[in-house]
Motif scaffolding. Structure first.
Motif, mmCIF file in Angstrom:
data_model
loop_
_atom_site.group_PDB
_atom_site.id
_atom_site.type_symbol
_atom_site.label_atom_id
_atom_site.label_comp_id
_atom_site.label_asym_id
_atom_site.label_seq_id
_atom_site.Cartn_x
_atom_site.Cartn_y
_atom_site.Cartn_z
ATOM 1 N N PRO A 66 -5.022 16.854 10.716
ATOM 2 C CA PRO A 66 -5.081 15.533 10.036
ATOM 3 C C PRO A 66 -4.193 15.111 8.780
ATOM 4 C CG PRO A 66 -6.623 16.951 9.222
ATOM 5 C CD PRO A 66 -6.107 17.507 10.401
ATOM 6 N N ASN A 67 -3.488 16.160 8.456
ATOM 7 C CA ASN A 67 -2.472 16.033 7.502
ATOM 8 C C ASN A 67 -0.854 16.071 8.169
ATOM 9 O OD1 ASN A 67 -4.139 16.341 5.379
ATOM 10 N ND2 ASN A 67 -4.328 18.573 5.704
ATOM 11 N N ALA A 68 -0.786 16.301 9.543
ATOM 12 C CA ALA A 68 0.492 15.964 10.023
ATOM 13 C C ALA A 68 0.493 14.644 10.388
ATOM 14 C CB ALA A 68 0.499 16.783 11.281
ATOM 15 N N GLY A 69 1.722 14.020 10.543
ATOM 16 C CA GLY A 69 2.088 12.543 10.694
ATOM 17 C C GLY A 69 1.592 11.858 9.296
ATOM 18 N N ASN A 70 2.046 10.588 9.501
ATOM 19 C CA ASN A 70 2.056 9.871 8.262
ATOM 20 C C ASN A 70 1.697 8.259 9.029
ATOM 21 O OD1 ASN A 70 3.228 11.595 6.007
ATOM 22 N ND2 ASN A 70 4.664 11.787 7.895
ATOM 23 N N GLY A 71 1.182 7.458 7.898
ATOM 24 C CA GLY A 71 0.991 6.015 8.198
ATOM 25 C C GLY A 71 1.784 4.842 7.337
ATOM 26 N N GLY A 72 1.764 3.754 8.114
ATOM 27 C CA GLY A 72 2.574 2.772 7.283
ATOM 28 C C GLY A 72 3.730 2.408 8.035
ATOM 29 N N TYR A 73 4.206 3.142 8.853
ATOM 30 C CA TYR A 73 5.651 2.884 9.497
ATOM 31 C C TYR A 73 5.738 3.589 10.727
ATOM 32 C CZ TYR A 73 6.674 7.697 7.918
ATOM 33 O OH TYR A 73 7.000 9.203 7.965
ATOM 34 N N ALA A 85 0.876 -1.232 -0.074
ATOM 35 C CA ALA A 85 -0.101 0.099 0.113
ATOM 36 C C ALA A 85 0.969 1.061 -0.046
ATOM 37 C CB ALA A 85 -0.815 0.078 1.178
ATOM 38 N N ALA A 86 0.180 2.257 -0.201
ATOM 39 C CA ALA A 86 0.813 3.778 -0.027
ATOM 40 C C ALA A 86 0.689 4.052 1.456
ATOM 41 C CB ALA A 86 0.363 4.756 -1.198
ATOM 42 N N GLY A 87 1.637 4.338 2.128
ATOM 43 C CA GLY A 87 1.569 4.613 3.405
ATOM 44 C C GLY A 87 0.870 5.992 3.679
ATOM 45 N N ALA A 88 -0.184 6.093 4.595
ATOM 46 C CA ALA A 88 -1.218 7.444 4.505
ATOM 47 C C ALA A 88 -0.369 8.503 4.633
ATOM 48 C CB ALA A 88 -1.955 7.296 5.663
ATOM 49 N N ALA A 89 -0.815 9.770 4.145
ATOM 50 C CA ALA A 89 -0.071 10.805 4.214
ATOM 51 C C ALA A 89 -0.486 11.782 5.216
ATOM 52 C CB ALA A 89 -0.235 11.837 2.803
ATOM 53 N N LEU A 134 13.496 3.376 10.343
ATOM 54 C CA LEU A 134 11.921 3.110 10.474
ATOM 55 C C LEU A 134 11.666 1.621 10.252
ATOM 56 C CD1 LEU A 134 10.631 2.635 7.528
ATOM 57 C CD2 LEU A 134 11.029 5.191 7.366
ATOM 58 N N ARG A 135 10.486 1.186 10.740
ATOM 59 C CA ARG A 135 10.050 0.019 10.579
ATOM 60 C C ARG A 135 8.671 -0.123 10.199
ATOM 61 N NH1 ARG A 135 10.367 -2.184 15.551
ATOM 62 N NH2 ARG A 135 12.521 -3.102 15.461
ATOM 63 N N ALA A 136 8.240 -0.835 8.984
ATOM 64 C CA ALA A 136 7.256 -0.877 8.458
ATOM 65 C C ALA A 136 6.404 -1.432 9.211
ATOM 66 C CB ALA A 136 7.164 -1.361 7.081
ATOM 67 N N THR A 137 4.970 -0.954 9.261
ATOM 68 C CA THR A 137 3.622 -1.539 10.219
ATOM 69 C C THR A 137 2.825 -2.235 9.190
ATOM 70 O OG1 THR A 137 2.554 0.473 10.025
ATOM 71 C CG2 THR A 137 3.986 -0.104 11.983
ATOM 72 N N GLU A 138 2.911 -2.108 7.866
ATOM 73 C CA GLU A 138 2.133 -2.713 6.664
ATOM 74 C C GLU A 138 2.982 -3.054 5.615
ATOM 75 O OE1 GLU A 138 -0.917 -0.357 4.681
ATOM 76 O OE2 GLU A 138 -0.301 1.322 6.223
ATOM 77 N N ASP A 139 2.679 -3.505 4.566
ATOM 78 C CA ASP A 139 3.537 -3.830 3.434
ATOM 79 C C ASP A 139 3.419 -2.481 2.559
ATOM 80 O OD1 ASP A 139 3.769 -6.478 4.089
ATOM 81 O OD2 ASP A 139 2.600 -7.581 2.551
ATOM 82 N N LEU A 140 4.487 -1.935 2.468
ATOM 83 C CA LEU A 140 4.362 -0.748 1.657
ATOM 84 C C LEU A 140 5.112 -0.609 0.338
ATOM 85 C CD1 LEU A 140 5.525 1.745 4.551
ATOM 86 C CD2 LEU A 140 3.186 1.422 3.745
ATOM 87 N N GLU A 141 4.456 0.002 -0.502
ATOM 88 C CA GLU A 141 5.219 0.361 -1.746
ATOM 89 C C GLU A 141 5.673 2.038 -1.885
ATOM 90 O OE1 GLU A 141 2.313 -0.245 -5.107
ATOM 91 O OE2 GLU A 141 0.819 1.502 -4.348
ATOM 92 N N SER A 142 5.079 2.860 -0.838
ATOM 93 C CA SER A 142 5.504 4.301 -0.704
ATOM 94 C C SER A 142 5.113 4.548 0.832
ATOM 95 C CB SER A 142 5.014 5.006 -1.759
ATOM 96 O OG SER A 142 3.394 5.147 -1.652
ATOM 97 N N LEU A 143 5.981 5.589 0.950
ATOM 98 C CA LEU A 143 5.679 6.517 2.397
ATOM 99 C C LEU A 143 6.027 7.730 2.120
ATOM 100 C CD1 LEU A 143 8.710 6.867 3.631
ATOM 101 C CD2 LEU A 143 8.451 4.530 4.059
ATOM 102 N N ASN A 144 5.402 8.526 3.274
ATOM 103 C CA ASN A 144 5.514 10.051 3.284
ATOM 104 C C ASN A 144 6.192 10.533 4.432
ATOM 105 O OD1 ASN A 144 3.767 9.803 0.958
ATOM 106 N ND2 ASN A 144 2.722 11.645 1.419
ATOM 107 N N PHE A 145 6.864 11.602 4.341
ATOM 108 C CA PHE A 145 7.446 12.475 5.647
ATOM 109 C C PHE A 145 6.806 13.724 5.508
ATOM 110 C CE2 PHE A 145 10.854 9.338 5.074
ATOM 111 C CZ PHE A 145 10.958 8.849 6.326
ATOM 112 N N ASP A 146 6.491 14.402 6.687
ATOM 113 C CA ASP A 146 6.191 15.649 6.696
ATOM 114 C C ASP A 146 7.481 16.743 6.332
ATOM 115 O OD1 ASP A 146 3.407 15.276 7.340
ATOM 116 O OD2 ASP A 146 4.253 14.559 9.402
ATOM 117 N N LEU A 147 7.611 17.684 5.377
ATOM 118 C CA LEU A 147 8.714 18.610 5.339
ATOM 119 C C LEU A 147 7.970 19.701 4.629
ATOM 120 C CD1 LEU A 147 11.694 18.911 5.626
ATOM 121 C CD2 LEU A 147 12.122 17.950 3.262
ATOM 122 N N ARG A 148 8.423 21.025 5.217
ATOM 123 C CA ARG A 148 8.017 22.171 4.439
ATOM 124 C C ARG A 148 9.063 23.424 4.578
ATOM 125 N NH1 ARG A 148 4.151 24.660 9.274
ATOM 126 N NH2 ARG A 148 4.171 22.738 10.517
ATOM 127 N N GLY A 149 9.270 23.889 3.495
ATOM 128 C CA GLY A 149 10.031 25.326 3.383
ATOM 129 C C GLY A 149 11.341 24.812 2.934
#
Length: 499
Positions: free
Chosen positions: A52-59, A40-44, A91-106
């Motif tokens: 709701p847009n801070a943090g990410n899912g899947g790891y 899956a794509a890890g939640a954004a 990091l450690r995946a908490t589900e099978d992942l094909e992509s993941l996100n980090f928060d980064l701005r500026g």
């Protein structure tokens, strides 16, 4: 959603995957046998009700290794600095992942590499693979995402190290209320204060208080400047070609909003608390006169404060303590883990407050930001406990004064257990929160109250929890159902029944 920033290599697939993820659309992997689990794509986003847009899912992040090179403003009247950095994130995946996100701005990302996708851990093991990546920015929706396509994919339980090279100018970011937070550029460096979701202004992060990790900081600044972070010093500061690198290791799990890497004209001092606990204070050279006198007097009390709170709530939960006192005029105080920051002066009551947070807020953090009263109510009550210990005012008197002030200002209407995103730090959260803690003590008695508090800290240590969890712990300790009490003191809009 408007994509204002986009950098990628062979990123057509990555952009499609991540854009779909941000929109909540399920993106199927390539066709596979029925027996295979599709990645899956890890939640954004974390789905926090307020952010709701801070943090990410899947790891889950295990460790952040941050190498930061910071150039403070050359002109004190133009508060813009520059950060060039490399983040190595285990990091450690908490589900099978094909992509993941980090928060980064500026900041603009220049390269992303992945190690250890073969199941091995650490940069020295596994193949170093360049990754496809994309950056998305939607300022109106407060969405700042760095999305990384995983080739090969990560399986649930597998660890990886992701290395991200990035840079950008630093300024004066603000939260949803307009208050300064994150990496705040100052005339002599930076004041770094992230609460609630400002960590992404200076490093790629899973900015969710439920995902705690350990940290290594290597902060390179112009010679003569000091860089102060969480935890304990690592290597001695090393200077080369006019730049000094300061190293700090934070080995206790920490929520990202509690991390710091403050830079300035600091003088560092080293002391000890109970059992040789290191206490490291950094005071800006421009804190002088009465502000310095008051600050030194308050910081000298830190060992006594720790011993006092340990008698009530159990052993101090971390490897170090101390303070960062900046001359910035923001009027800020924040309980950064092991190293709270204070603006201008560290007063005695504020030091007690931020120390109290090391137990209530740092060791046990709010799983949702709407439960912030658990942090601030307890820290306010600890101020009252310390004042009573010092013979300044009884807790009962301080409770009565708080209630009188809430009456005078007609502040009973706010549900402090769900105050709304922009009310996280209003007066009621502190004053009504502290009053609710004292009323709870009166309701269940001292034995159940302190037993319940210690059980709360033990059960959720190095973790996070919500108001419902706290209520259940106190109900167990007291043998009573307390739903009506919690509704009366936290949620209902009328003046609660006084103890």
């Amino acid at each position: 959603m408007t994509h204002l920033m986009r950098k990628c290599r062979r990123a057509v697939v990555a952009v499609i995957l991540v854009t779909a993820s941000l929109a909540g659309i399920s993106v199927p992997a390539q066709a596979a046998p029925r027996t295979e689990t599709r990645a899956a794509a890890g939640a954004a986003g974390s789905g926090d009700p307020y952010f709701p847009n801070a943090g990410n899912g899947g790891y889950n992040v295990l460790h952040y290794d941050l190498a930061l090179r910071y150039t403070p403003p050359s002109d004190p009247s133009v508060l813009v600095g520059h950060l060039t950095a490399e983040a190595s994130i285990t990091l450690r995946a908490t589900e099978d992942l094909e992509s993941l996100n980090f928060d980064l701005r500026g900041h603009e990302v220049f390269a992303v590499w992945i190690y250890g996708t073969d199941g091995k851990h650490g940069e020295s093991q596994g193949e170093r693979i360049p990754a496809e990546w994309a950056q998305m920015r939607d300022d109106a929706a407060r969405v700042w995402e760095l999305a990384i396509t995983l080739r090969p994919k990560l399986k649930a339980g597998q660890e990886a190290v992701i290395e991200i090279e990035y840079s950008g100018n630093t300024g004066r970011p603000v939260d949803t209320t307009g208050a300064l937070y994150g990496w705040v550029t100052t005339s002599d460096g930076a004041m770094v204060v992230n609460e609630p979701e400002g960590a992404s202004t200076w490093y790629p992060v899973n900015d969710d208080p439920e995902d705690k990790a350990t940290y290594t900081f290597r902060i390179t600044v112009p010679e003569g400047k000091a860089a102060v972070a969480n935890g304990l010093p690592g290597r001695r500061p090393a200077t080369k070609a006019g730049w000094t690198t300061w190293t700090w290791e934070a080995s206790d799990p920490m929520a990202s909003y509690l991390s710091t890497a403050s830079v300035g004209d600091f003088a560092l001092s080293y002391g000890e608390g109970p059992r040789g606990l290191p206490i490291i204070n950094a005071i800006d050279a421009n804190v002088t006169g009465q502000a310095l006198t008051d600050t030194n007097a308050a910081l000298a009390l830190q060992p006594r404060m720790i011993r006092f709170l340990e008698r009530l709530f159990g052993r101090y939960p971390f490897e170090a303590f101390g303070a960062i006192v900046d001359d910035d005029s923001v009027g800020y105080a924040l309980e950064n883990q092991t190293r709270p920051v204070y603006s201008q002066v560290a007063s005695e009551n504020t030091v007690a407050h931020e120390l109290g947070h090391q137990w209530f807020g740092n060791a046990v953090s709010p799983a949702d930001w709407r439960d912030i009263w658990l942090n601030e109510g307890w820290a306010t009550y600890i101020e009252w406990l310390w004042a009573e210990q010092q013979g300044k005012a009884t807790v009962a008197k301080q409770f009565t004064d708080a209630v009188a002030e809430l009456d005078r200002k007609n502040l009973w209407g706010l549900n402090i257990a769900d105050p709304g995103r922009d009310n996280l730090f209003v007066e009621q959260i502190y004053r009504r929160g502290g009053a609710a803690i004292h009323a709870l003590r009166a309701e269940v008695g001292d034995v159940a109250f302190f037993e319940g508090a210690r059980e709360w800290l033990a059960r959720y240590d190095n973790s996070s929890a919500i108001t419902k969890d706290f209520q259940e712990v106190i109900e167990e300790a007291s043998g009573r159902q307390l739903g009506a009490f919690f509704n009366d003191w936290l949620r209902e809009g009328d003046r609660p029944a006084m103890p």
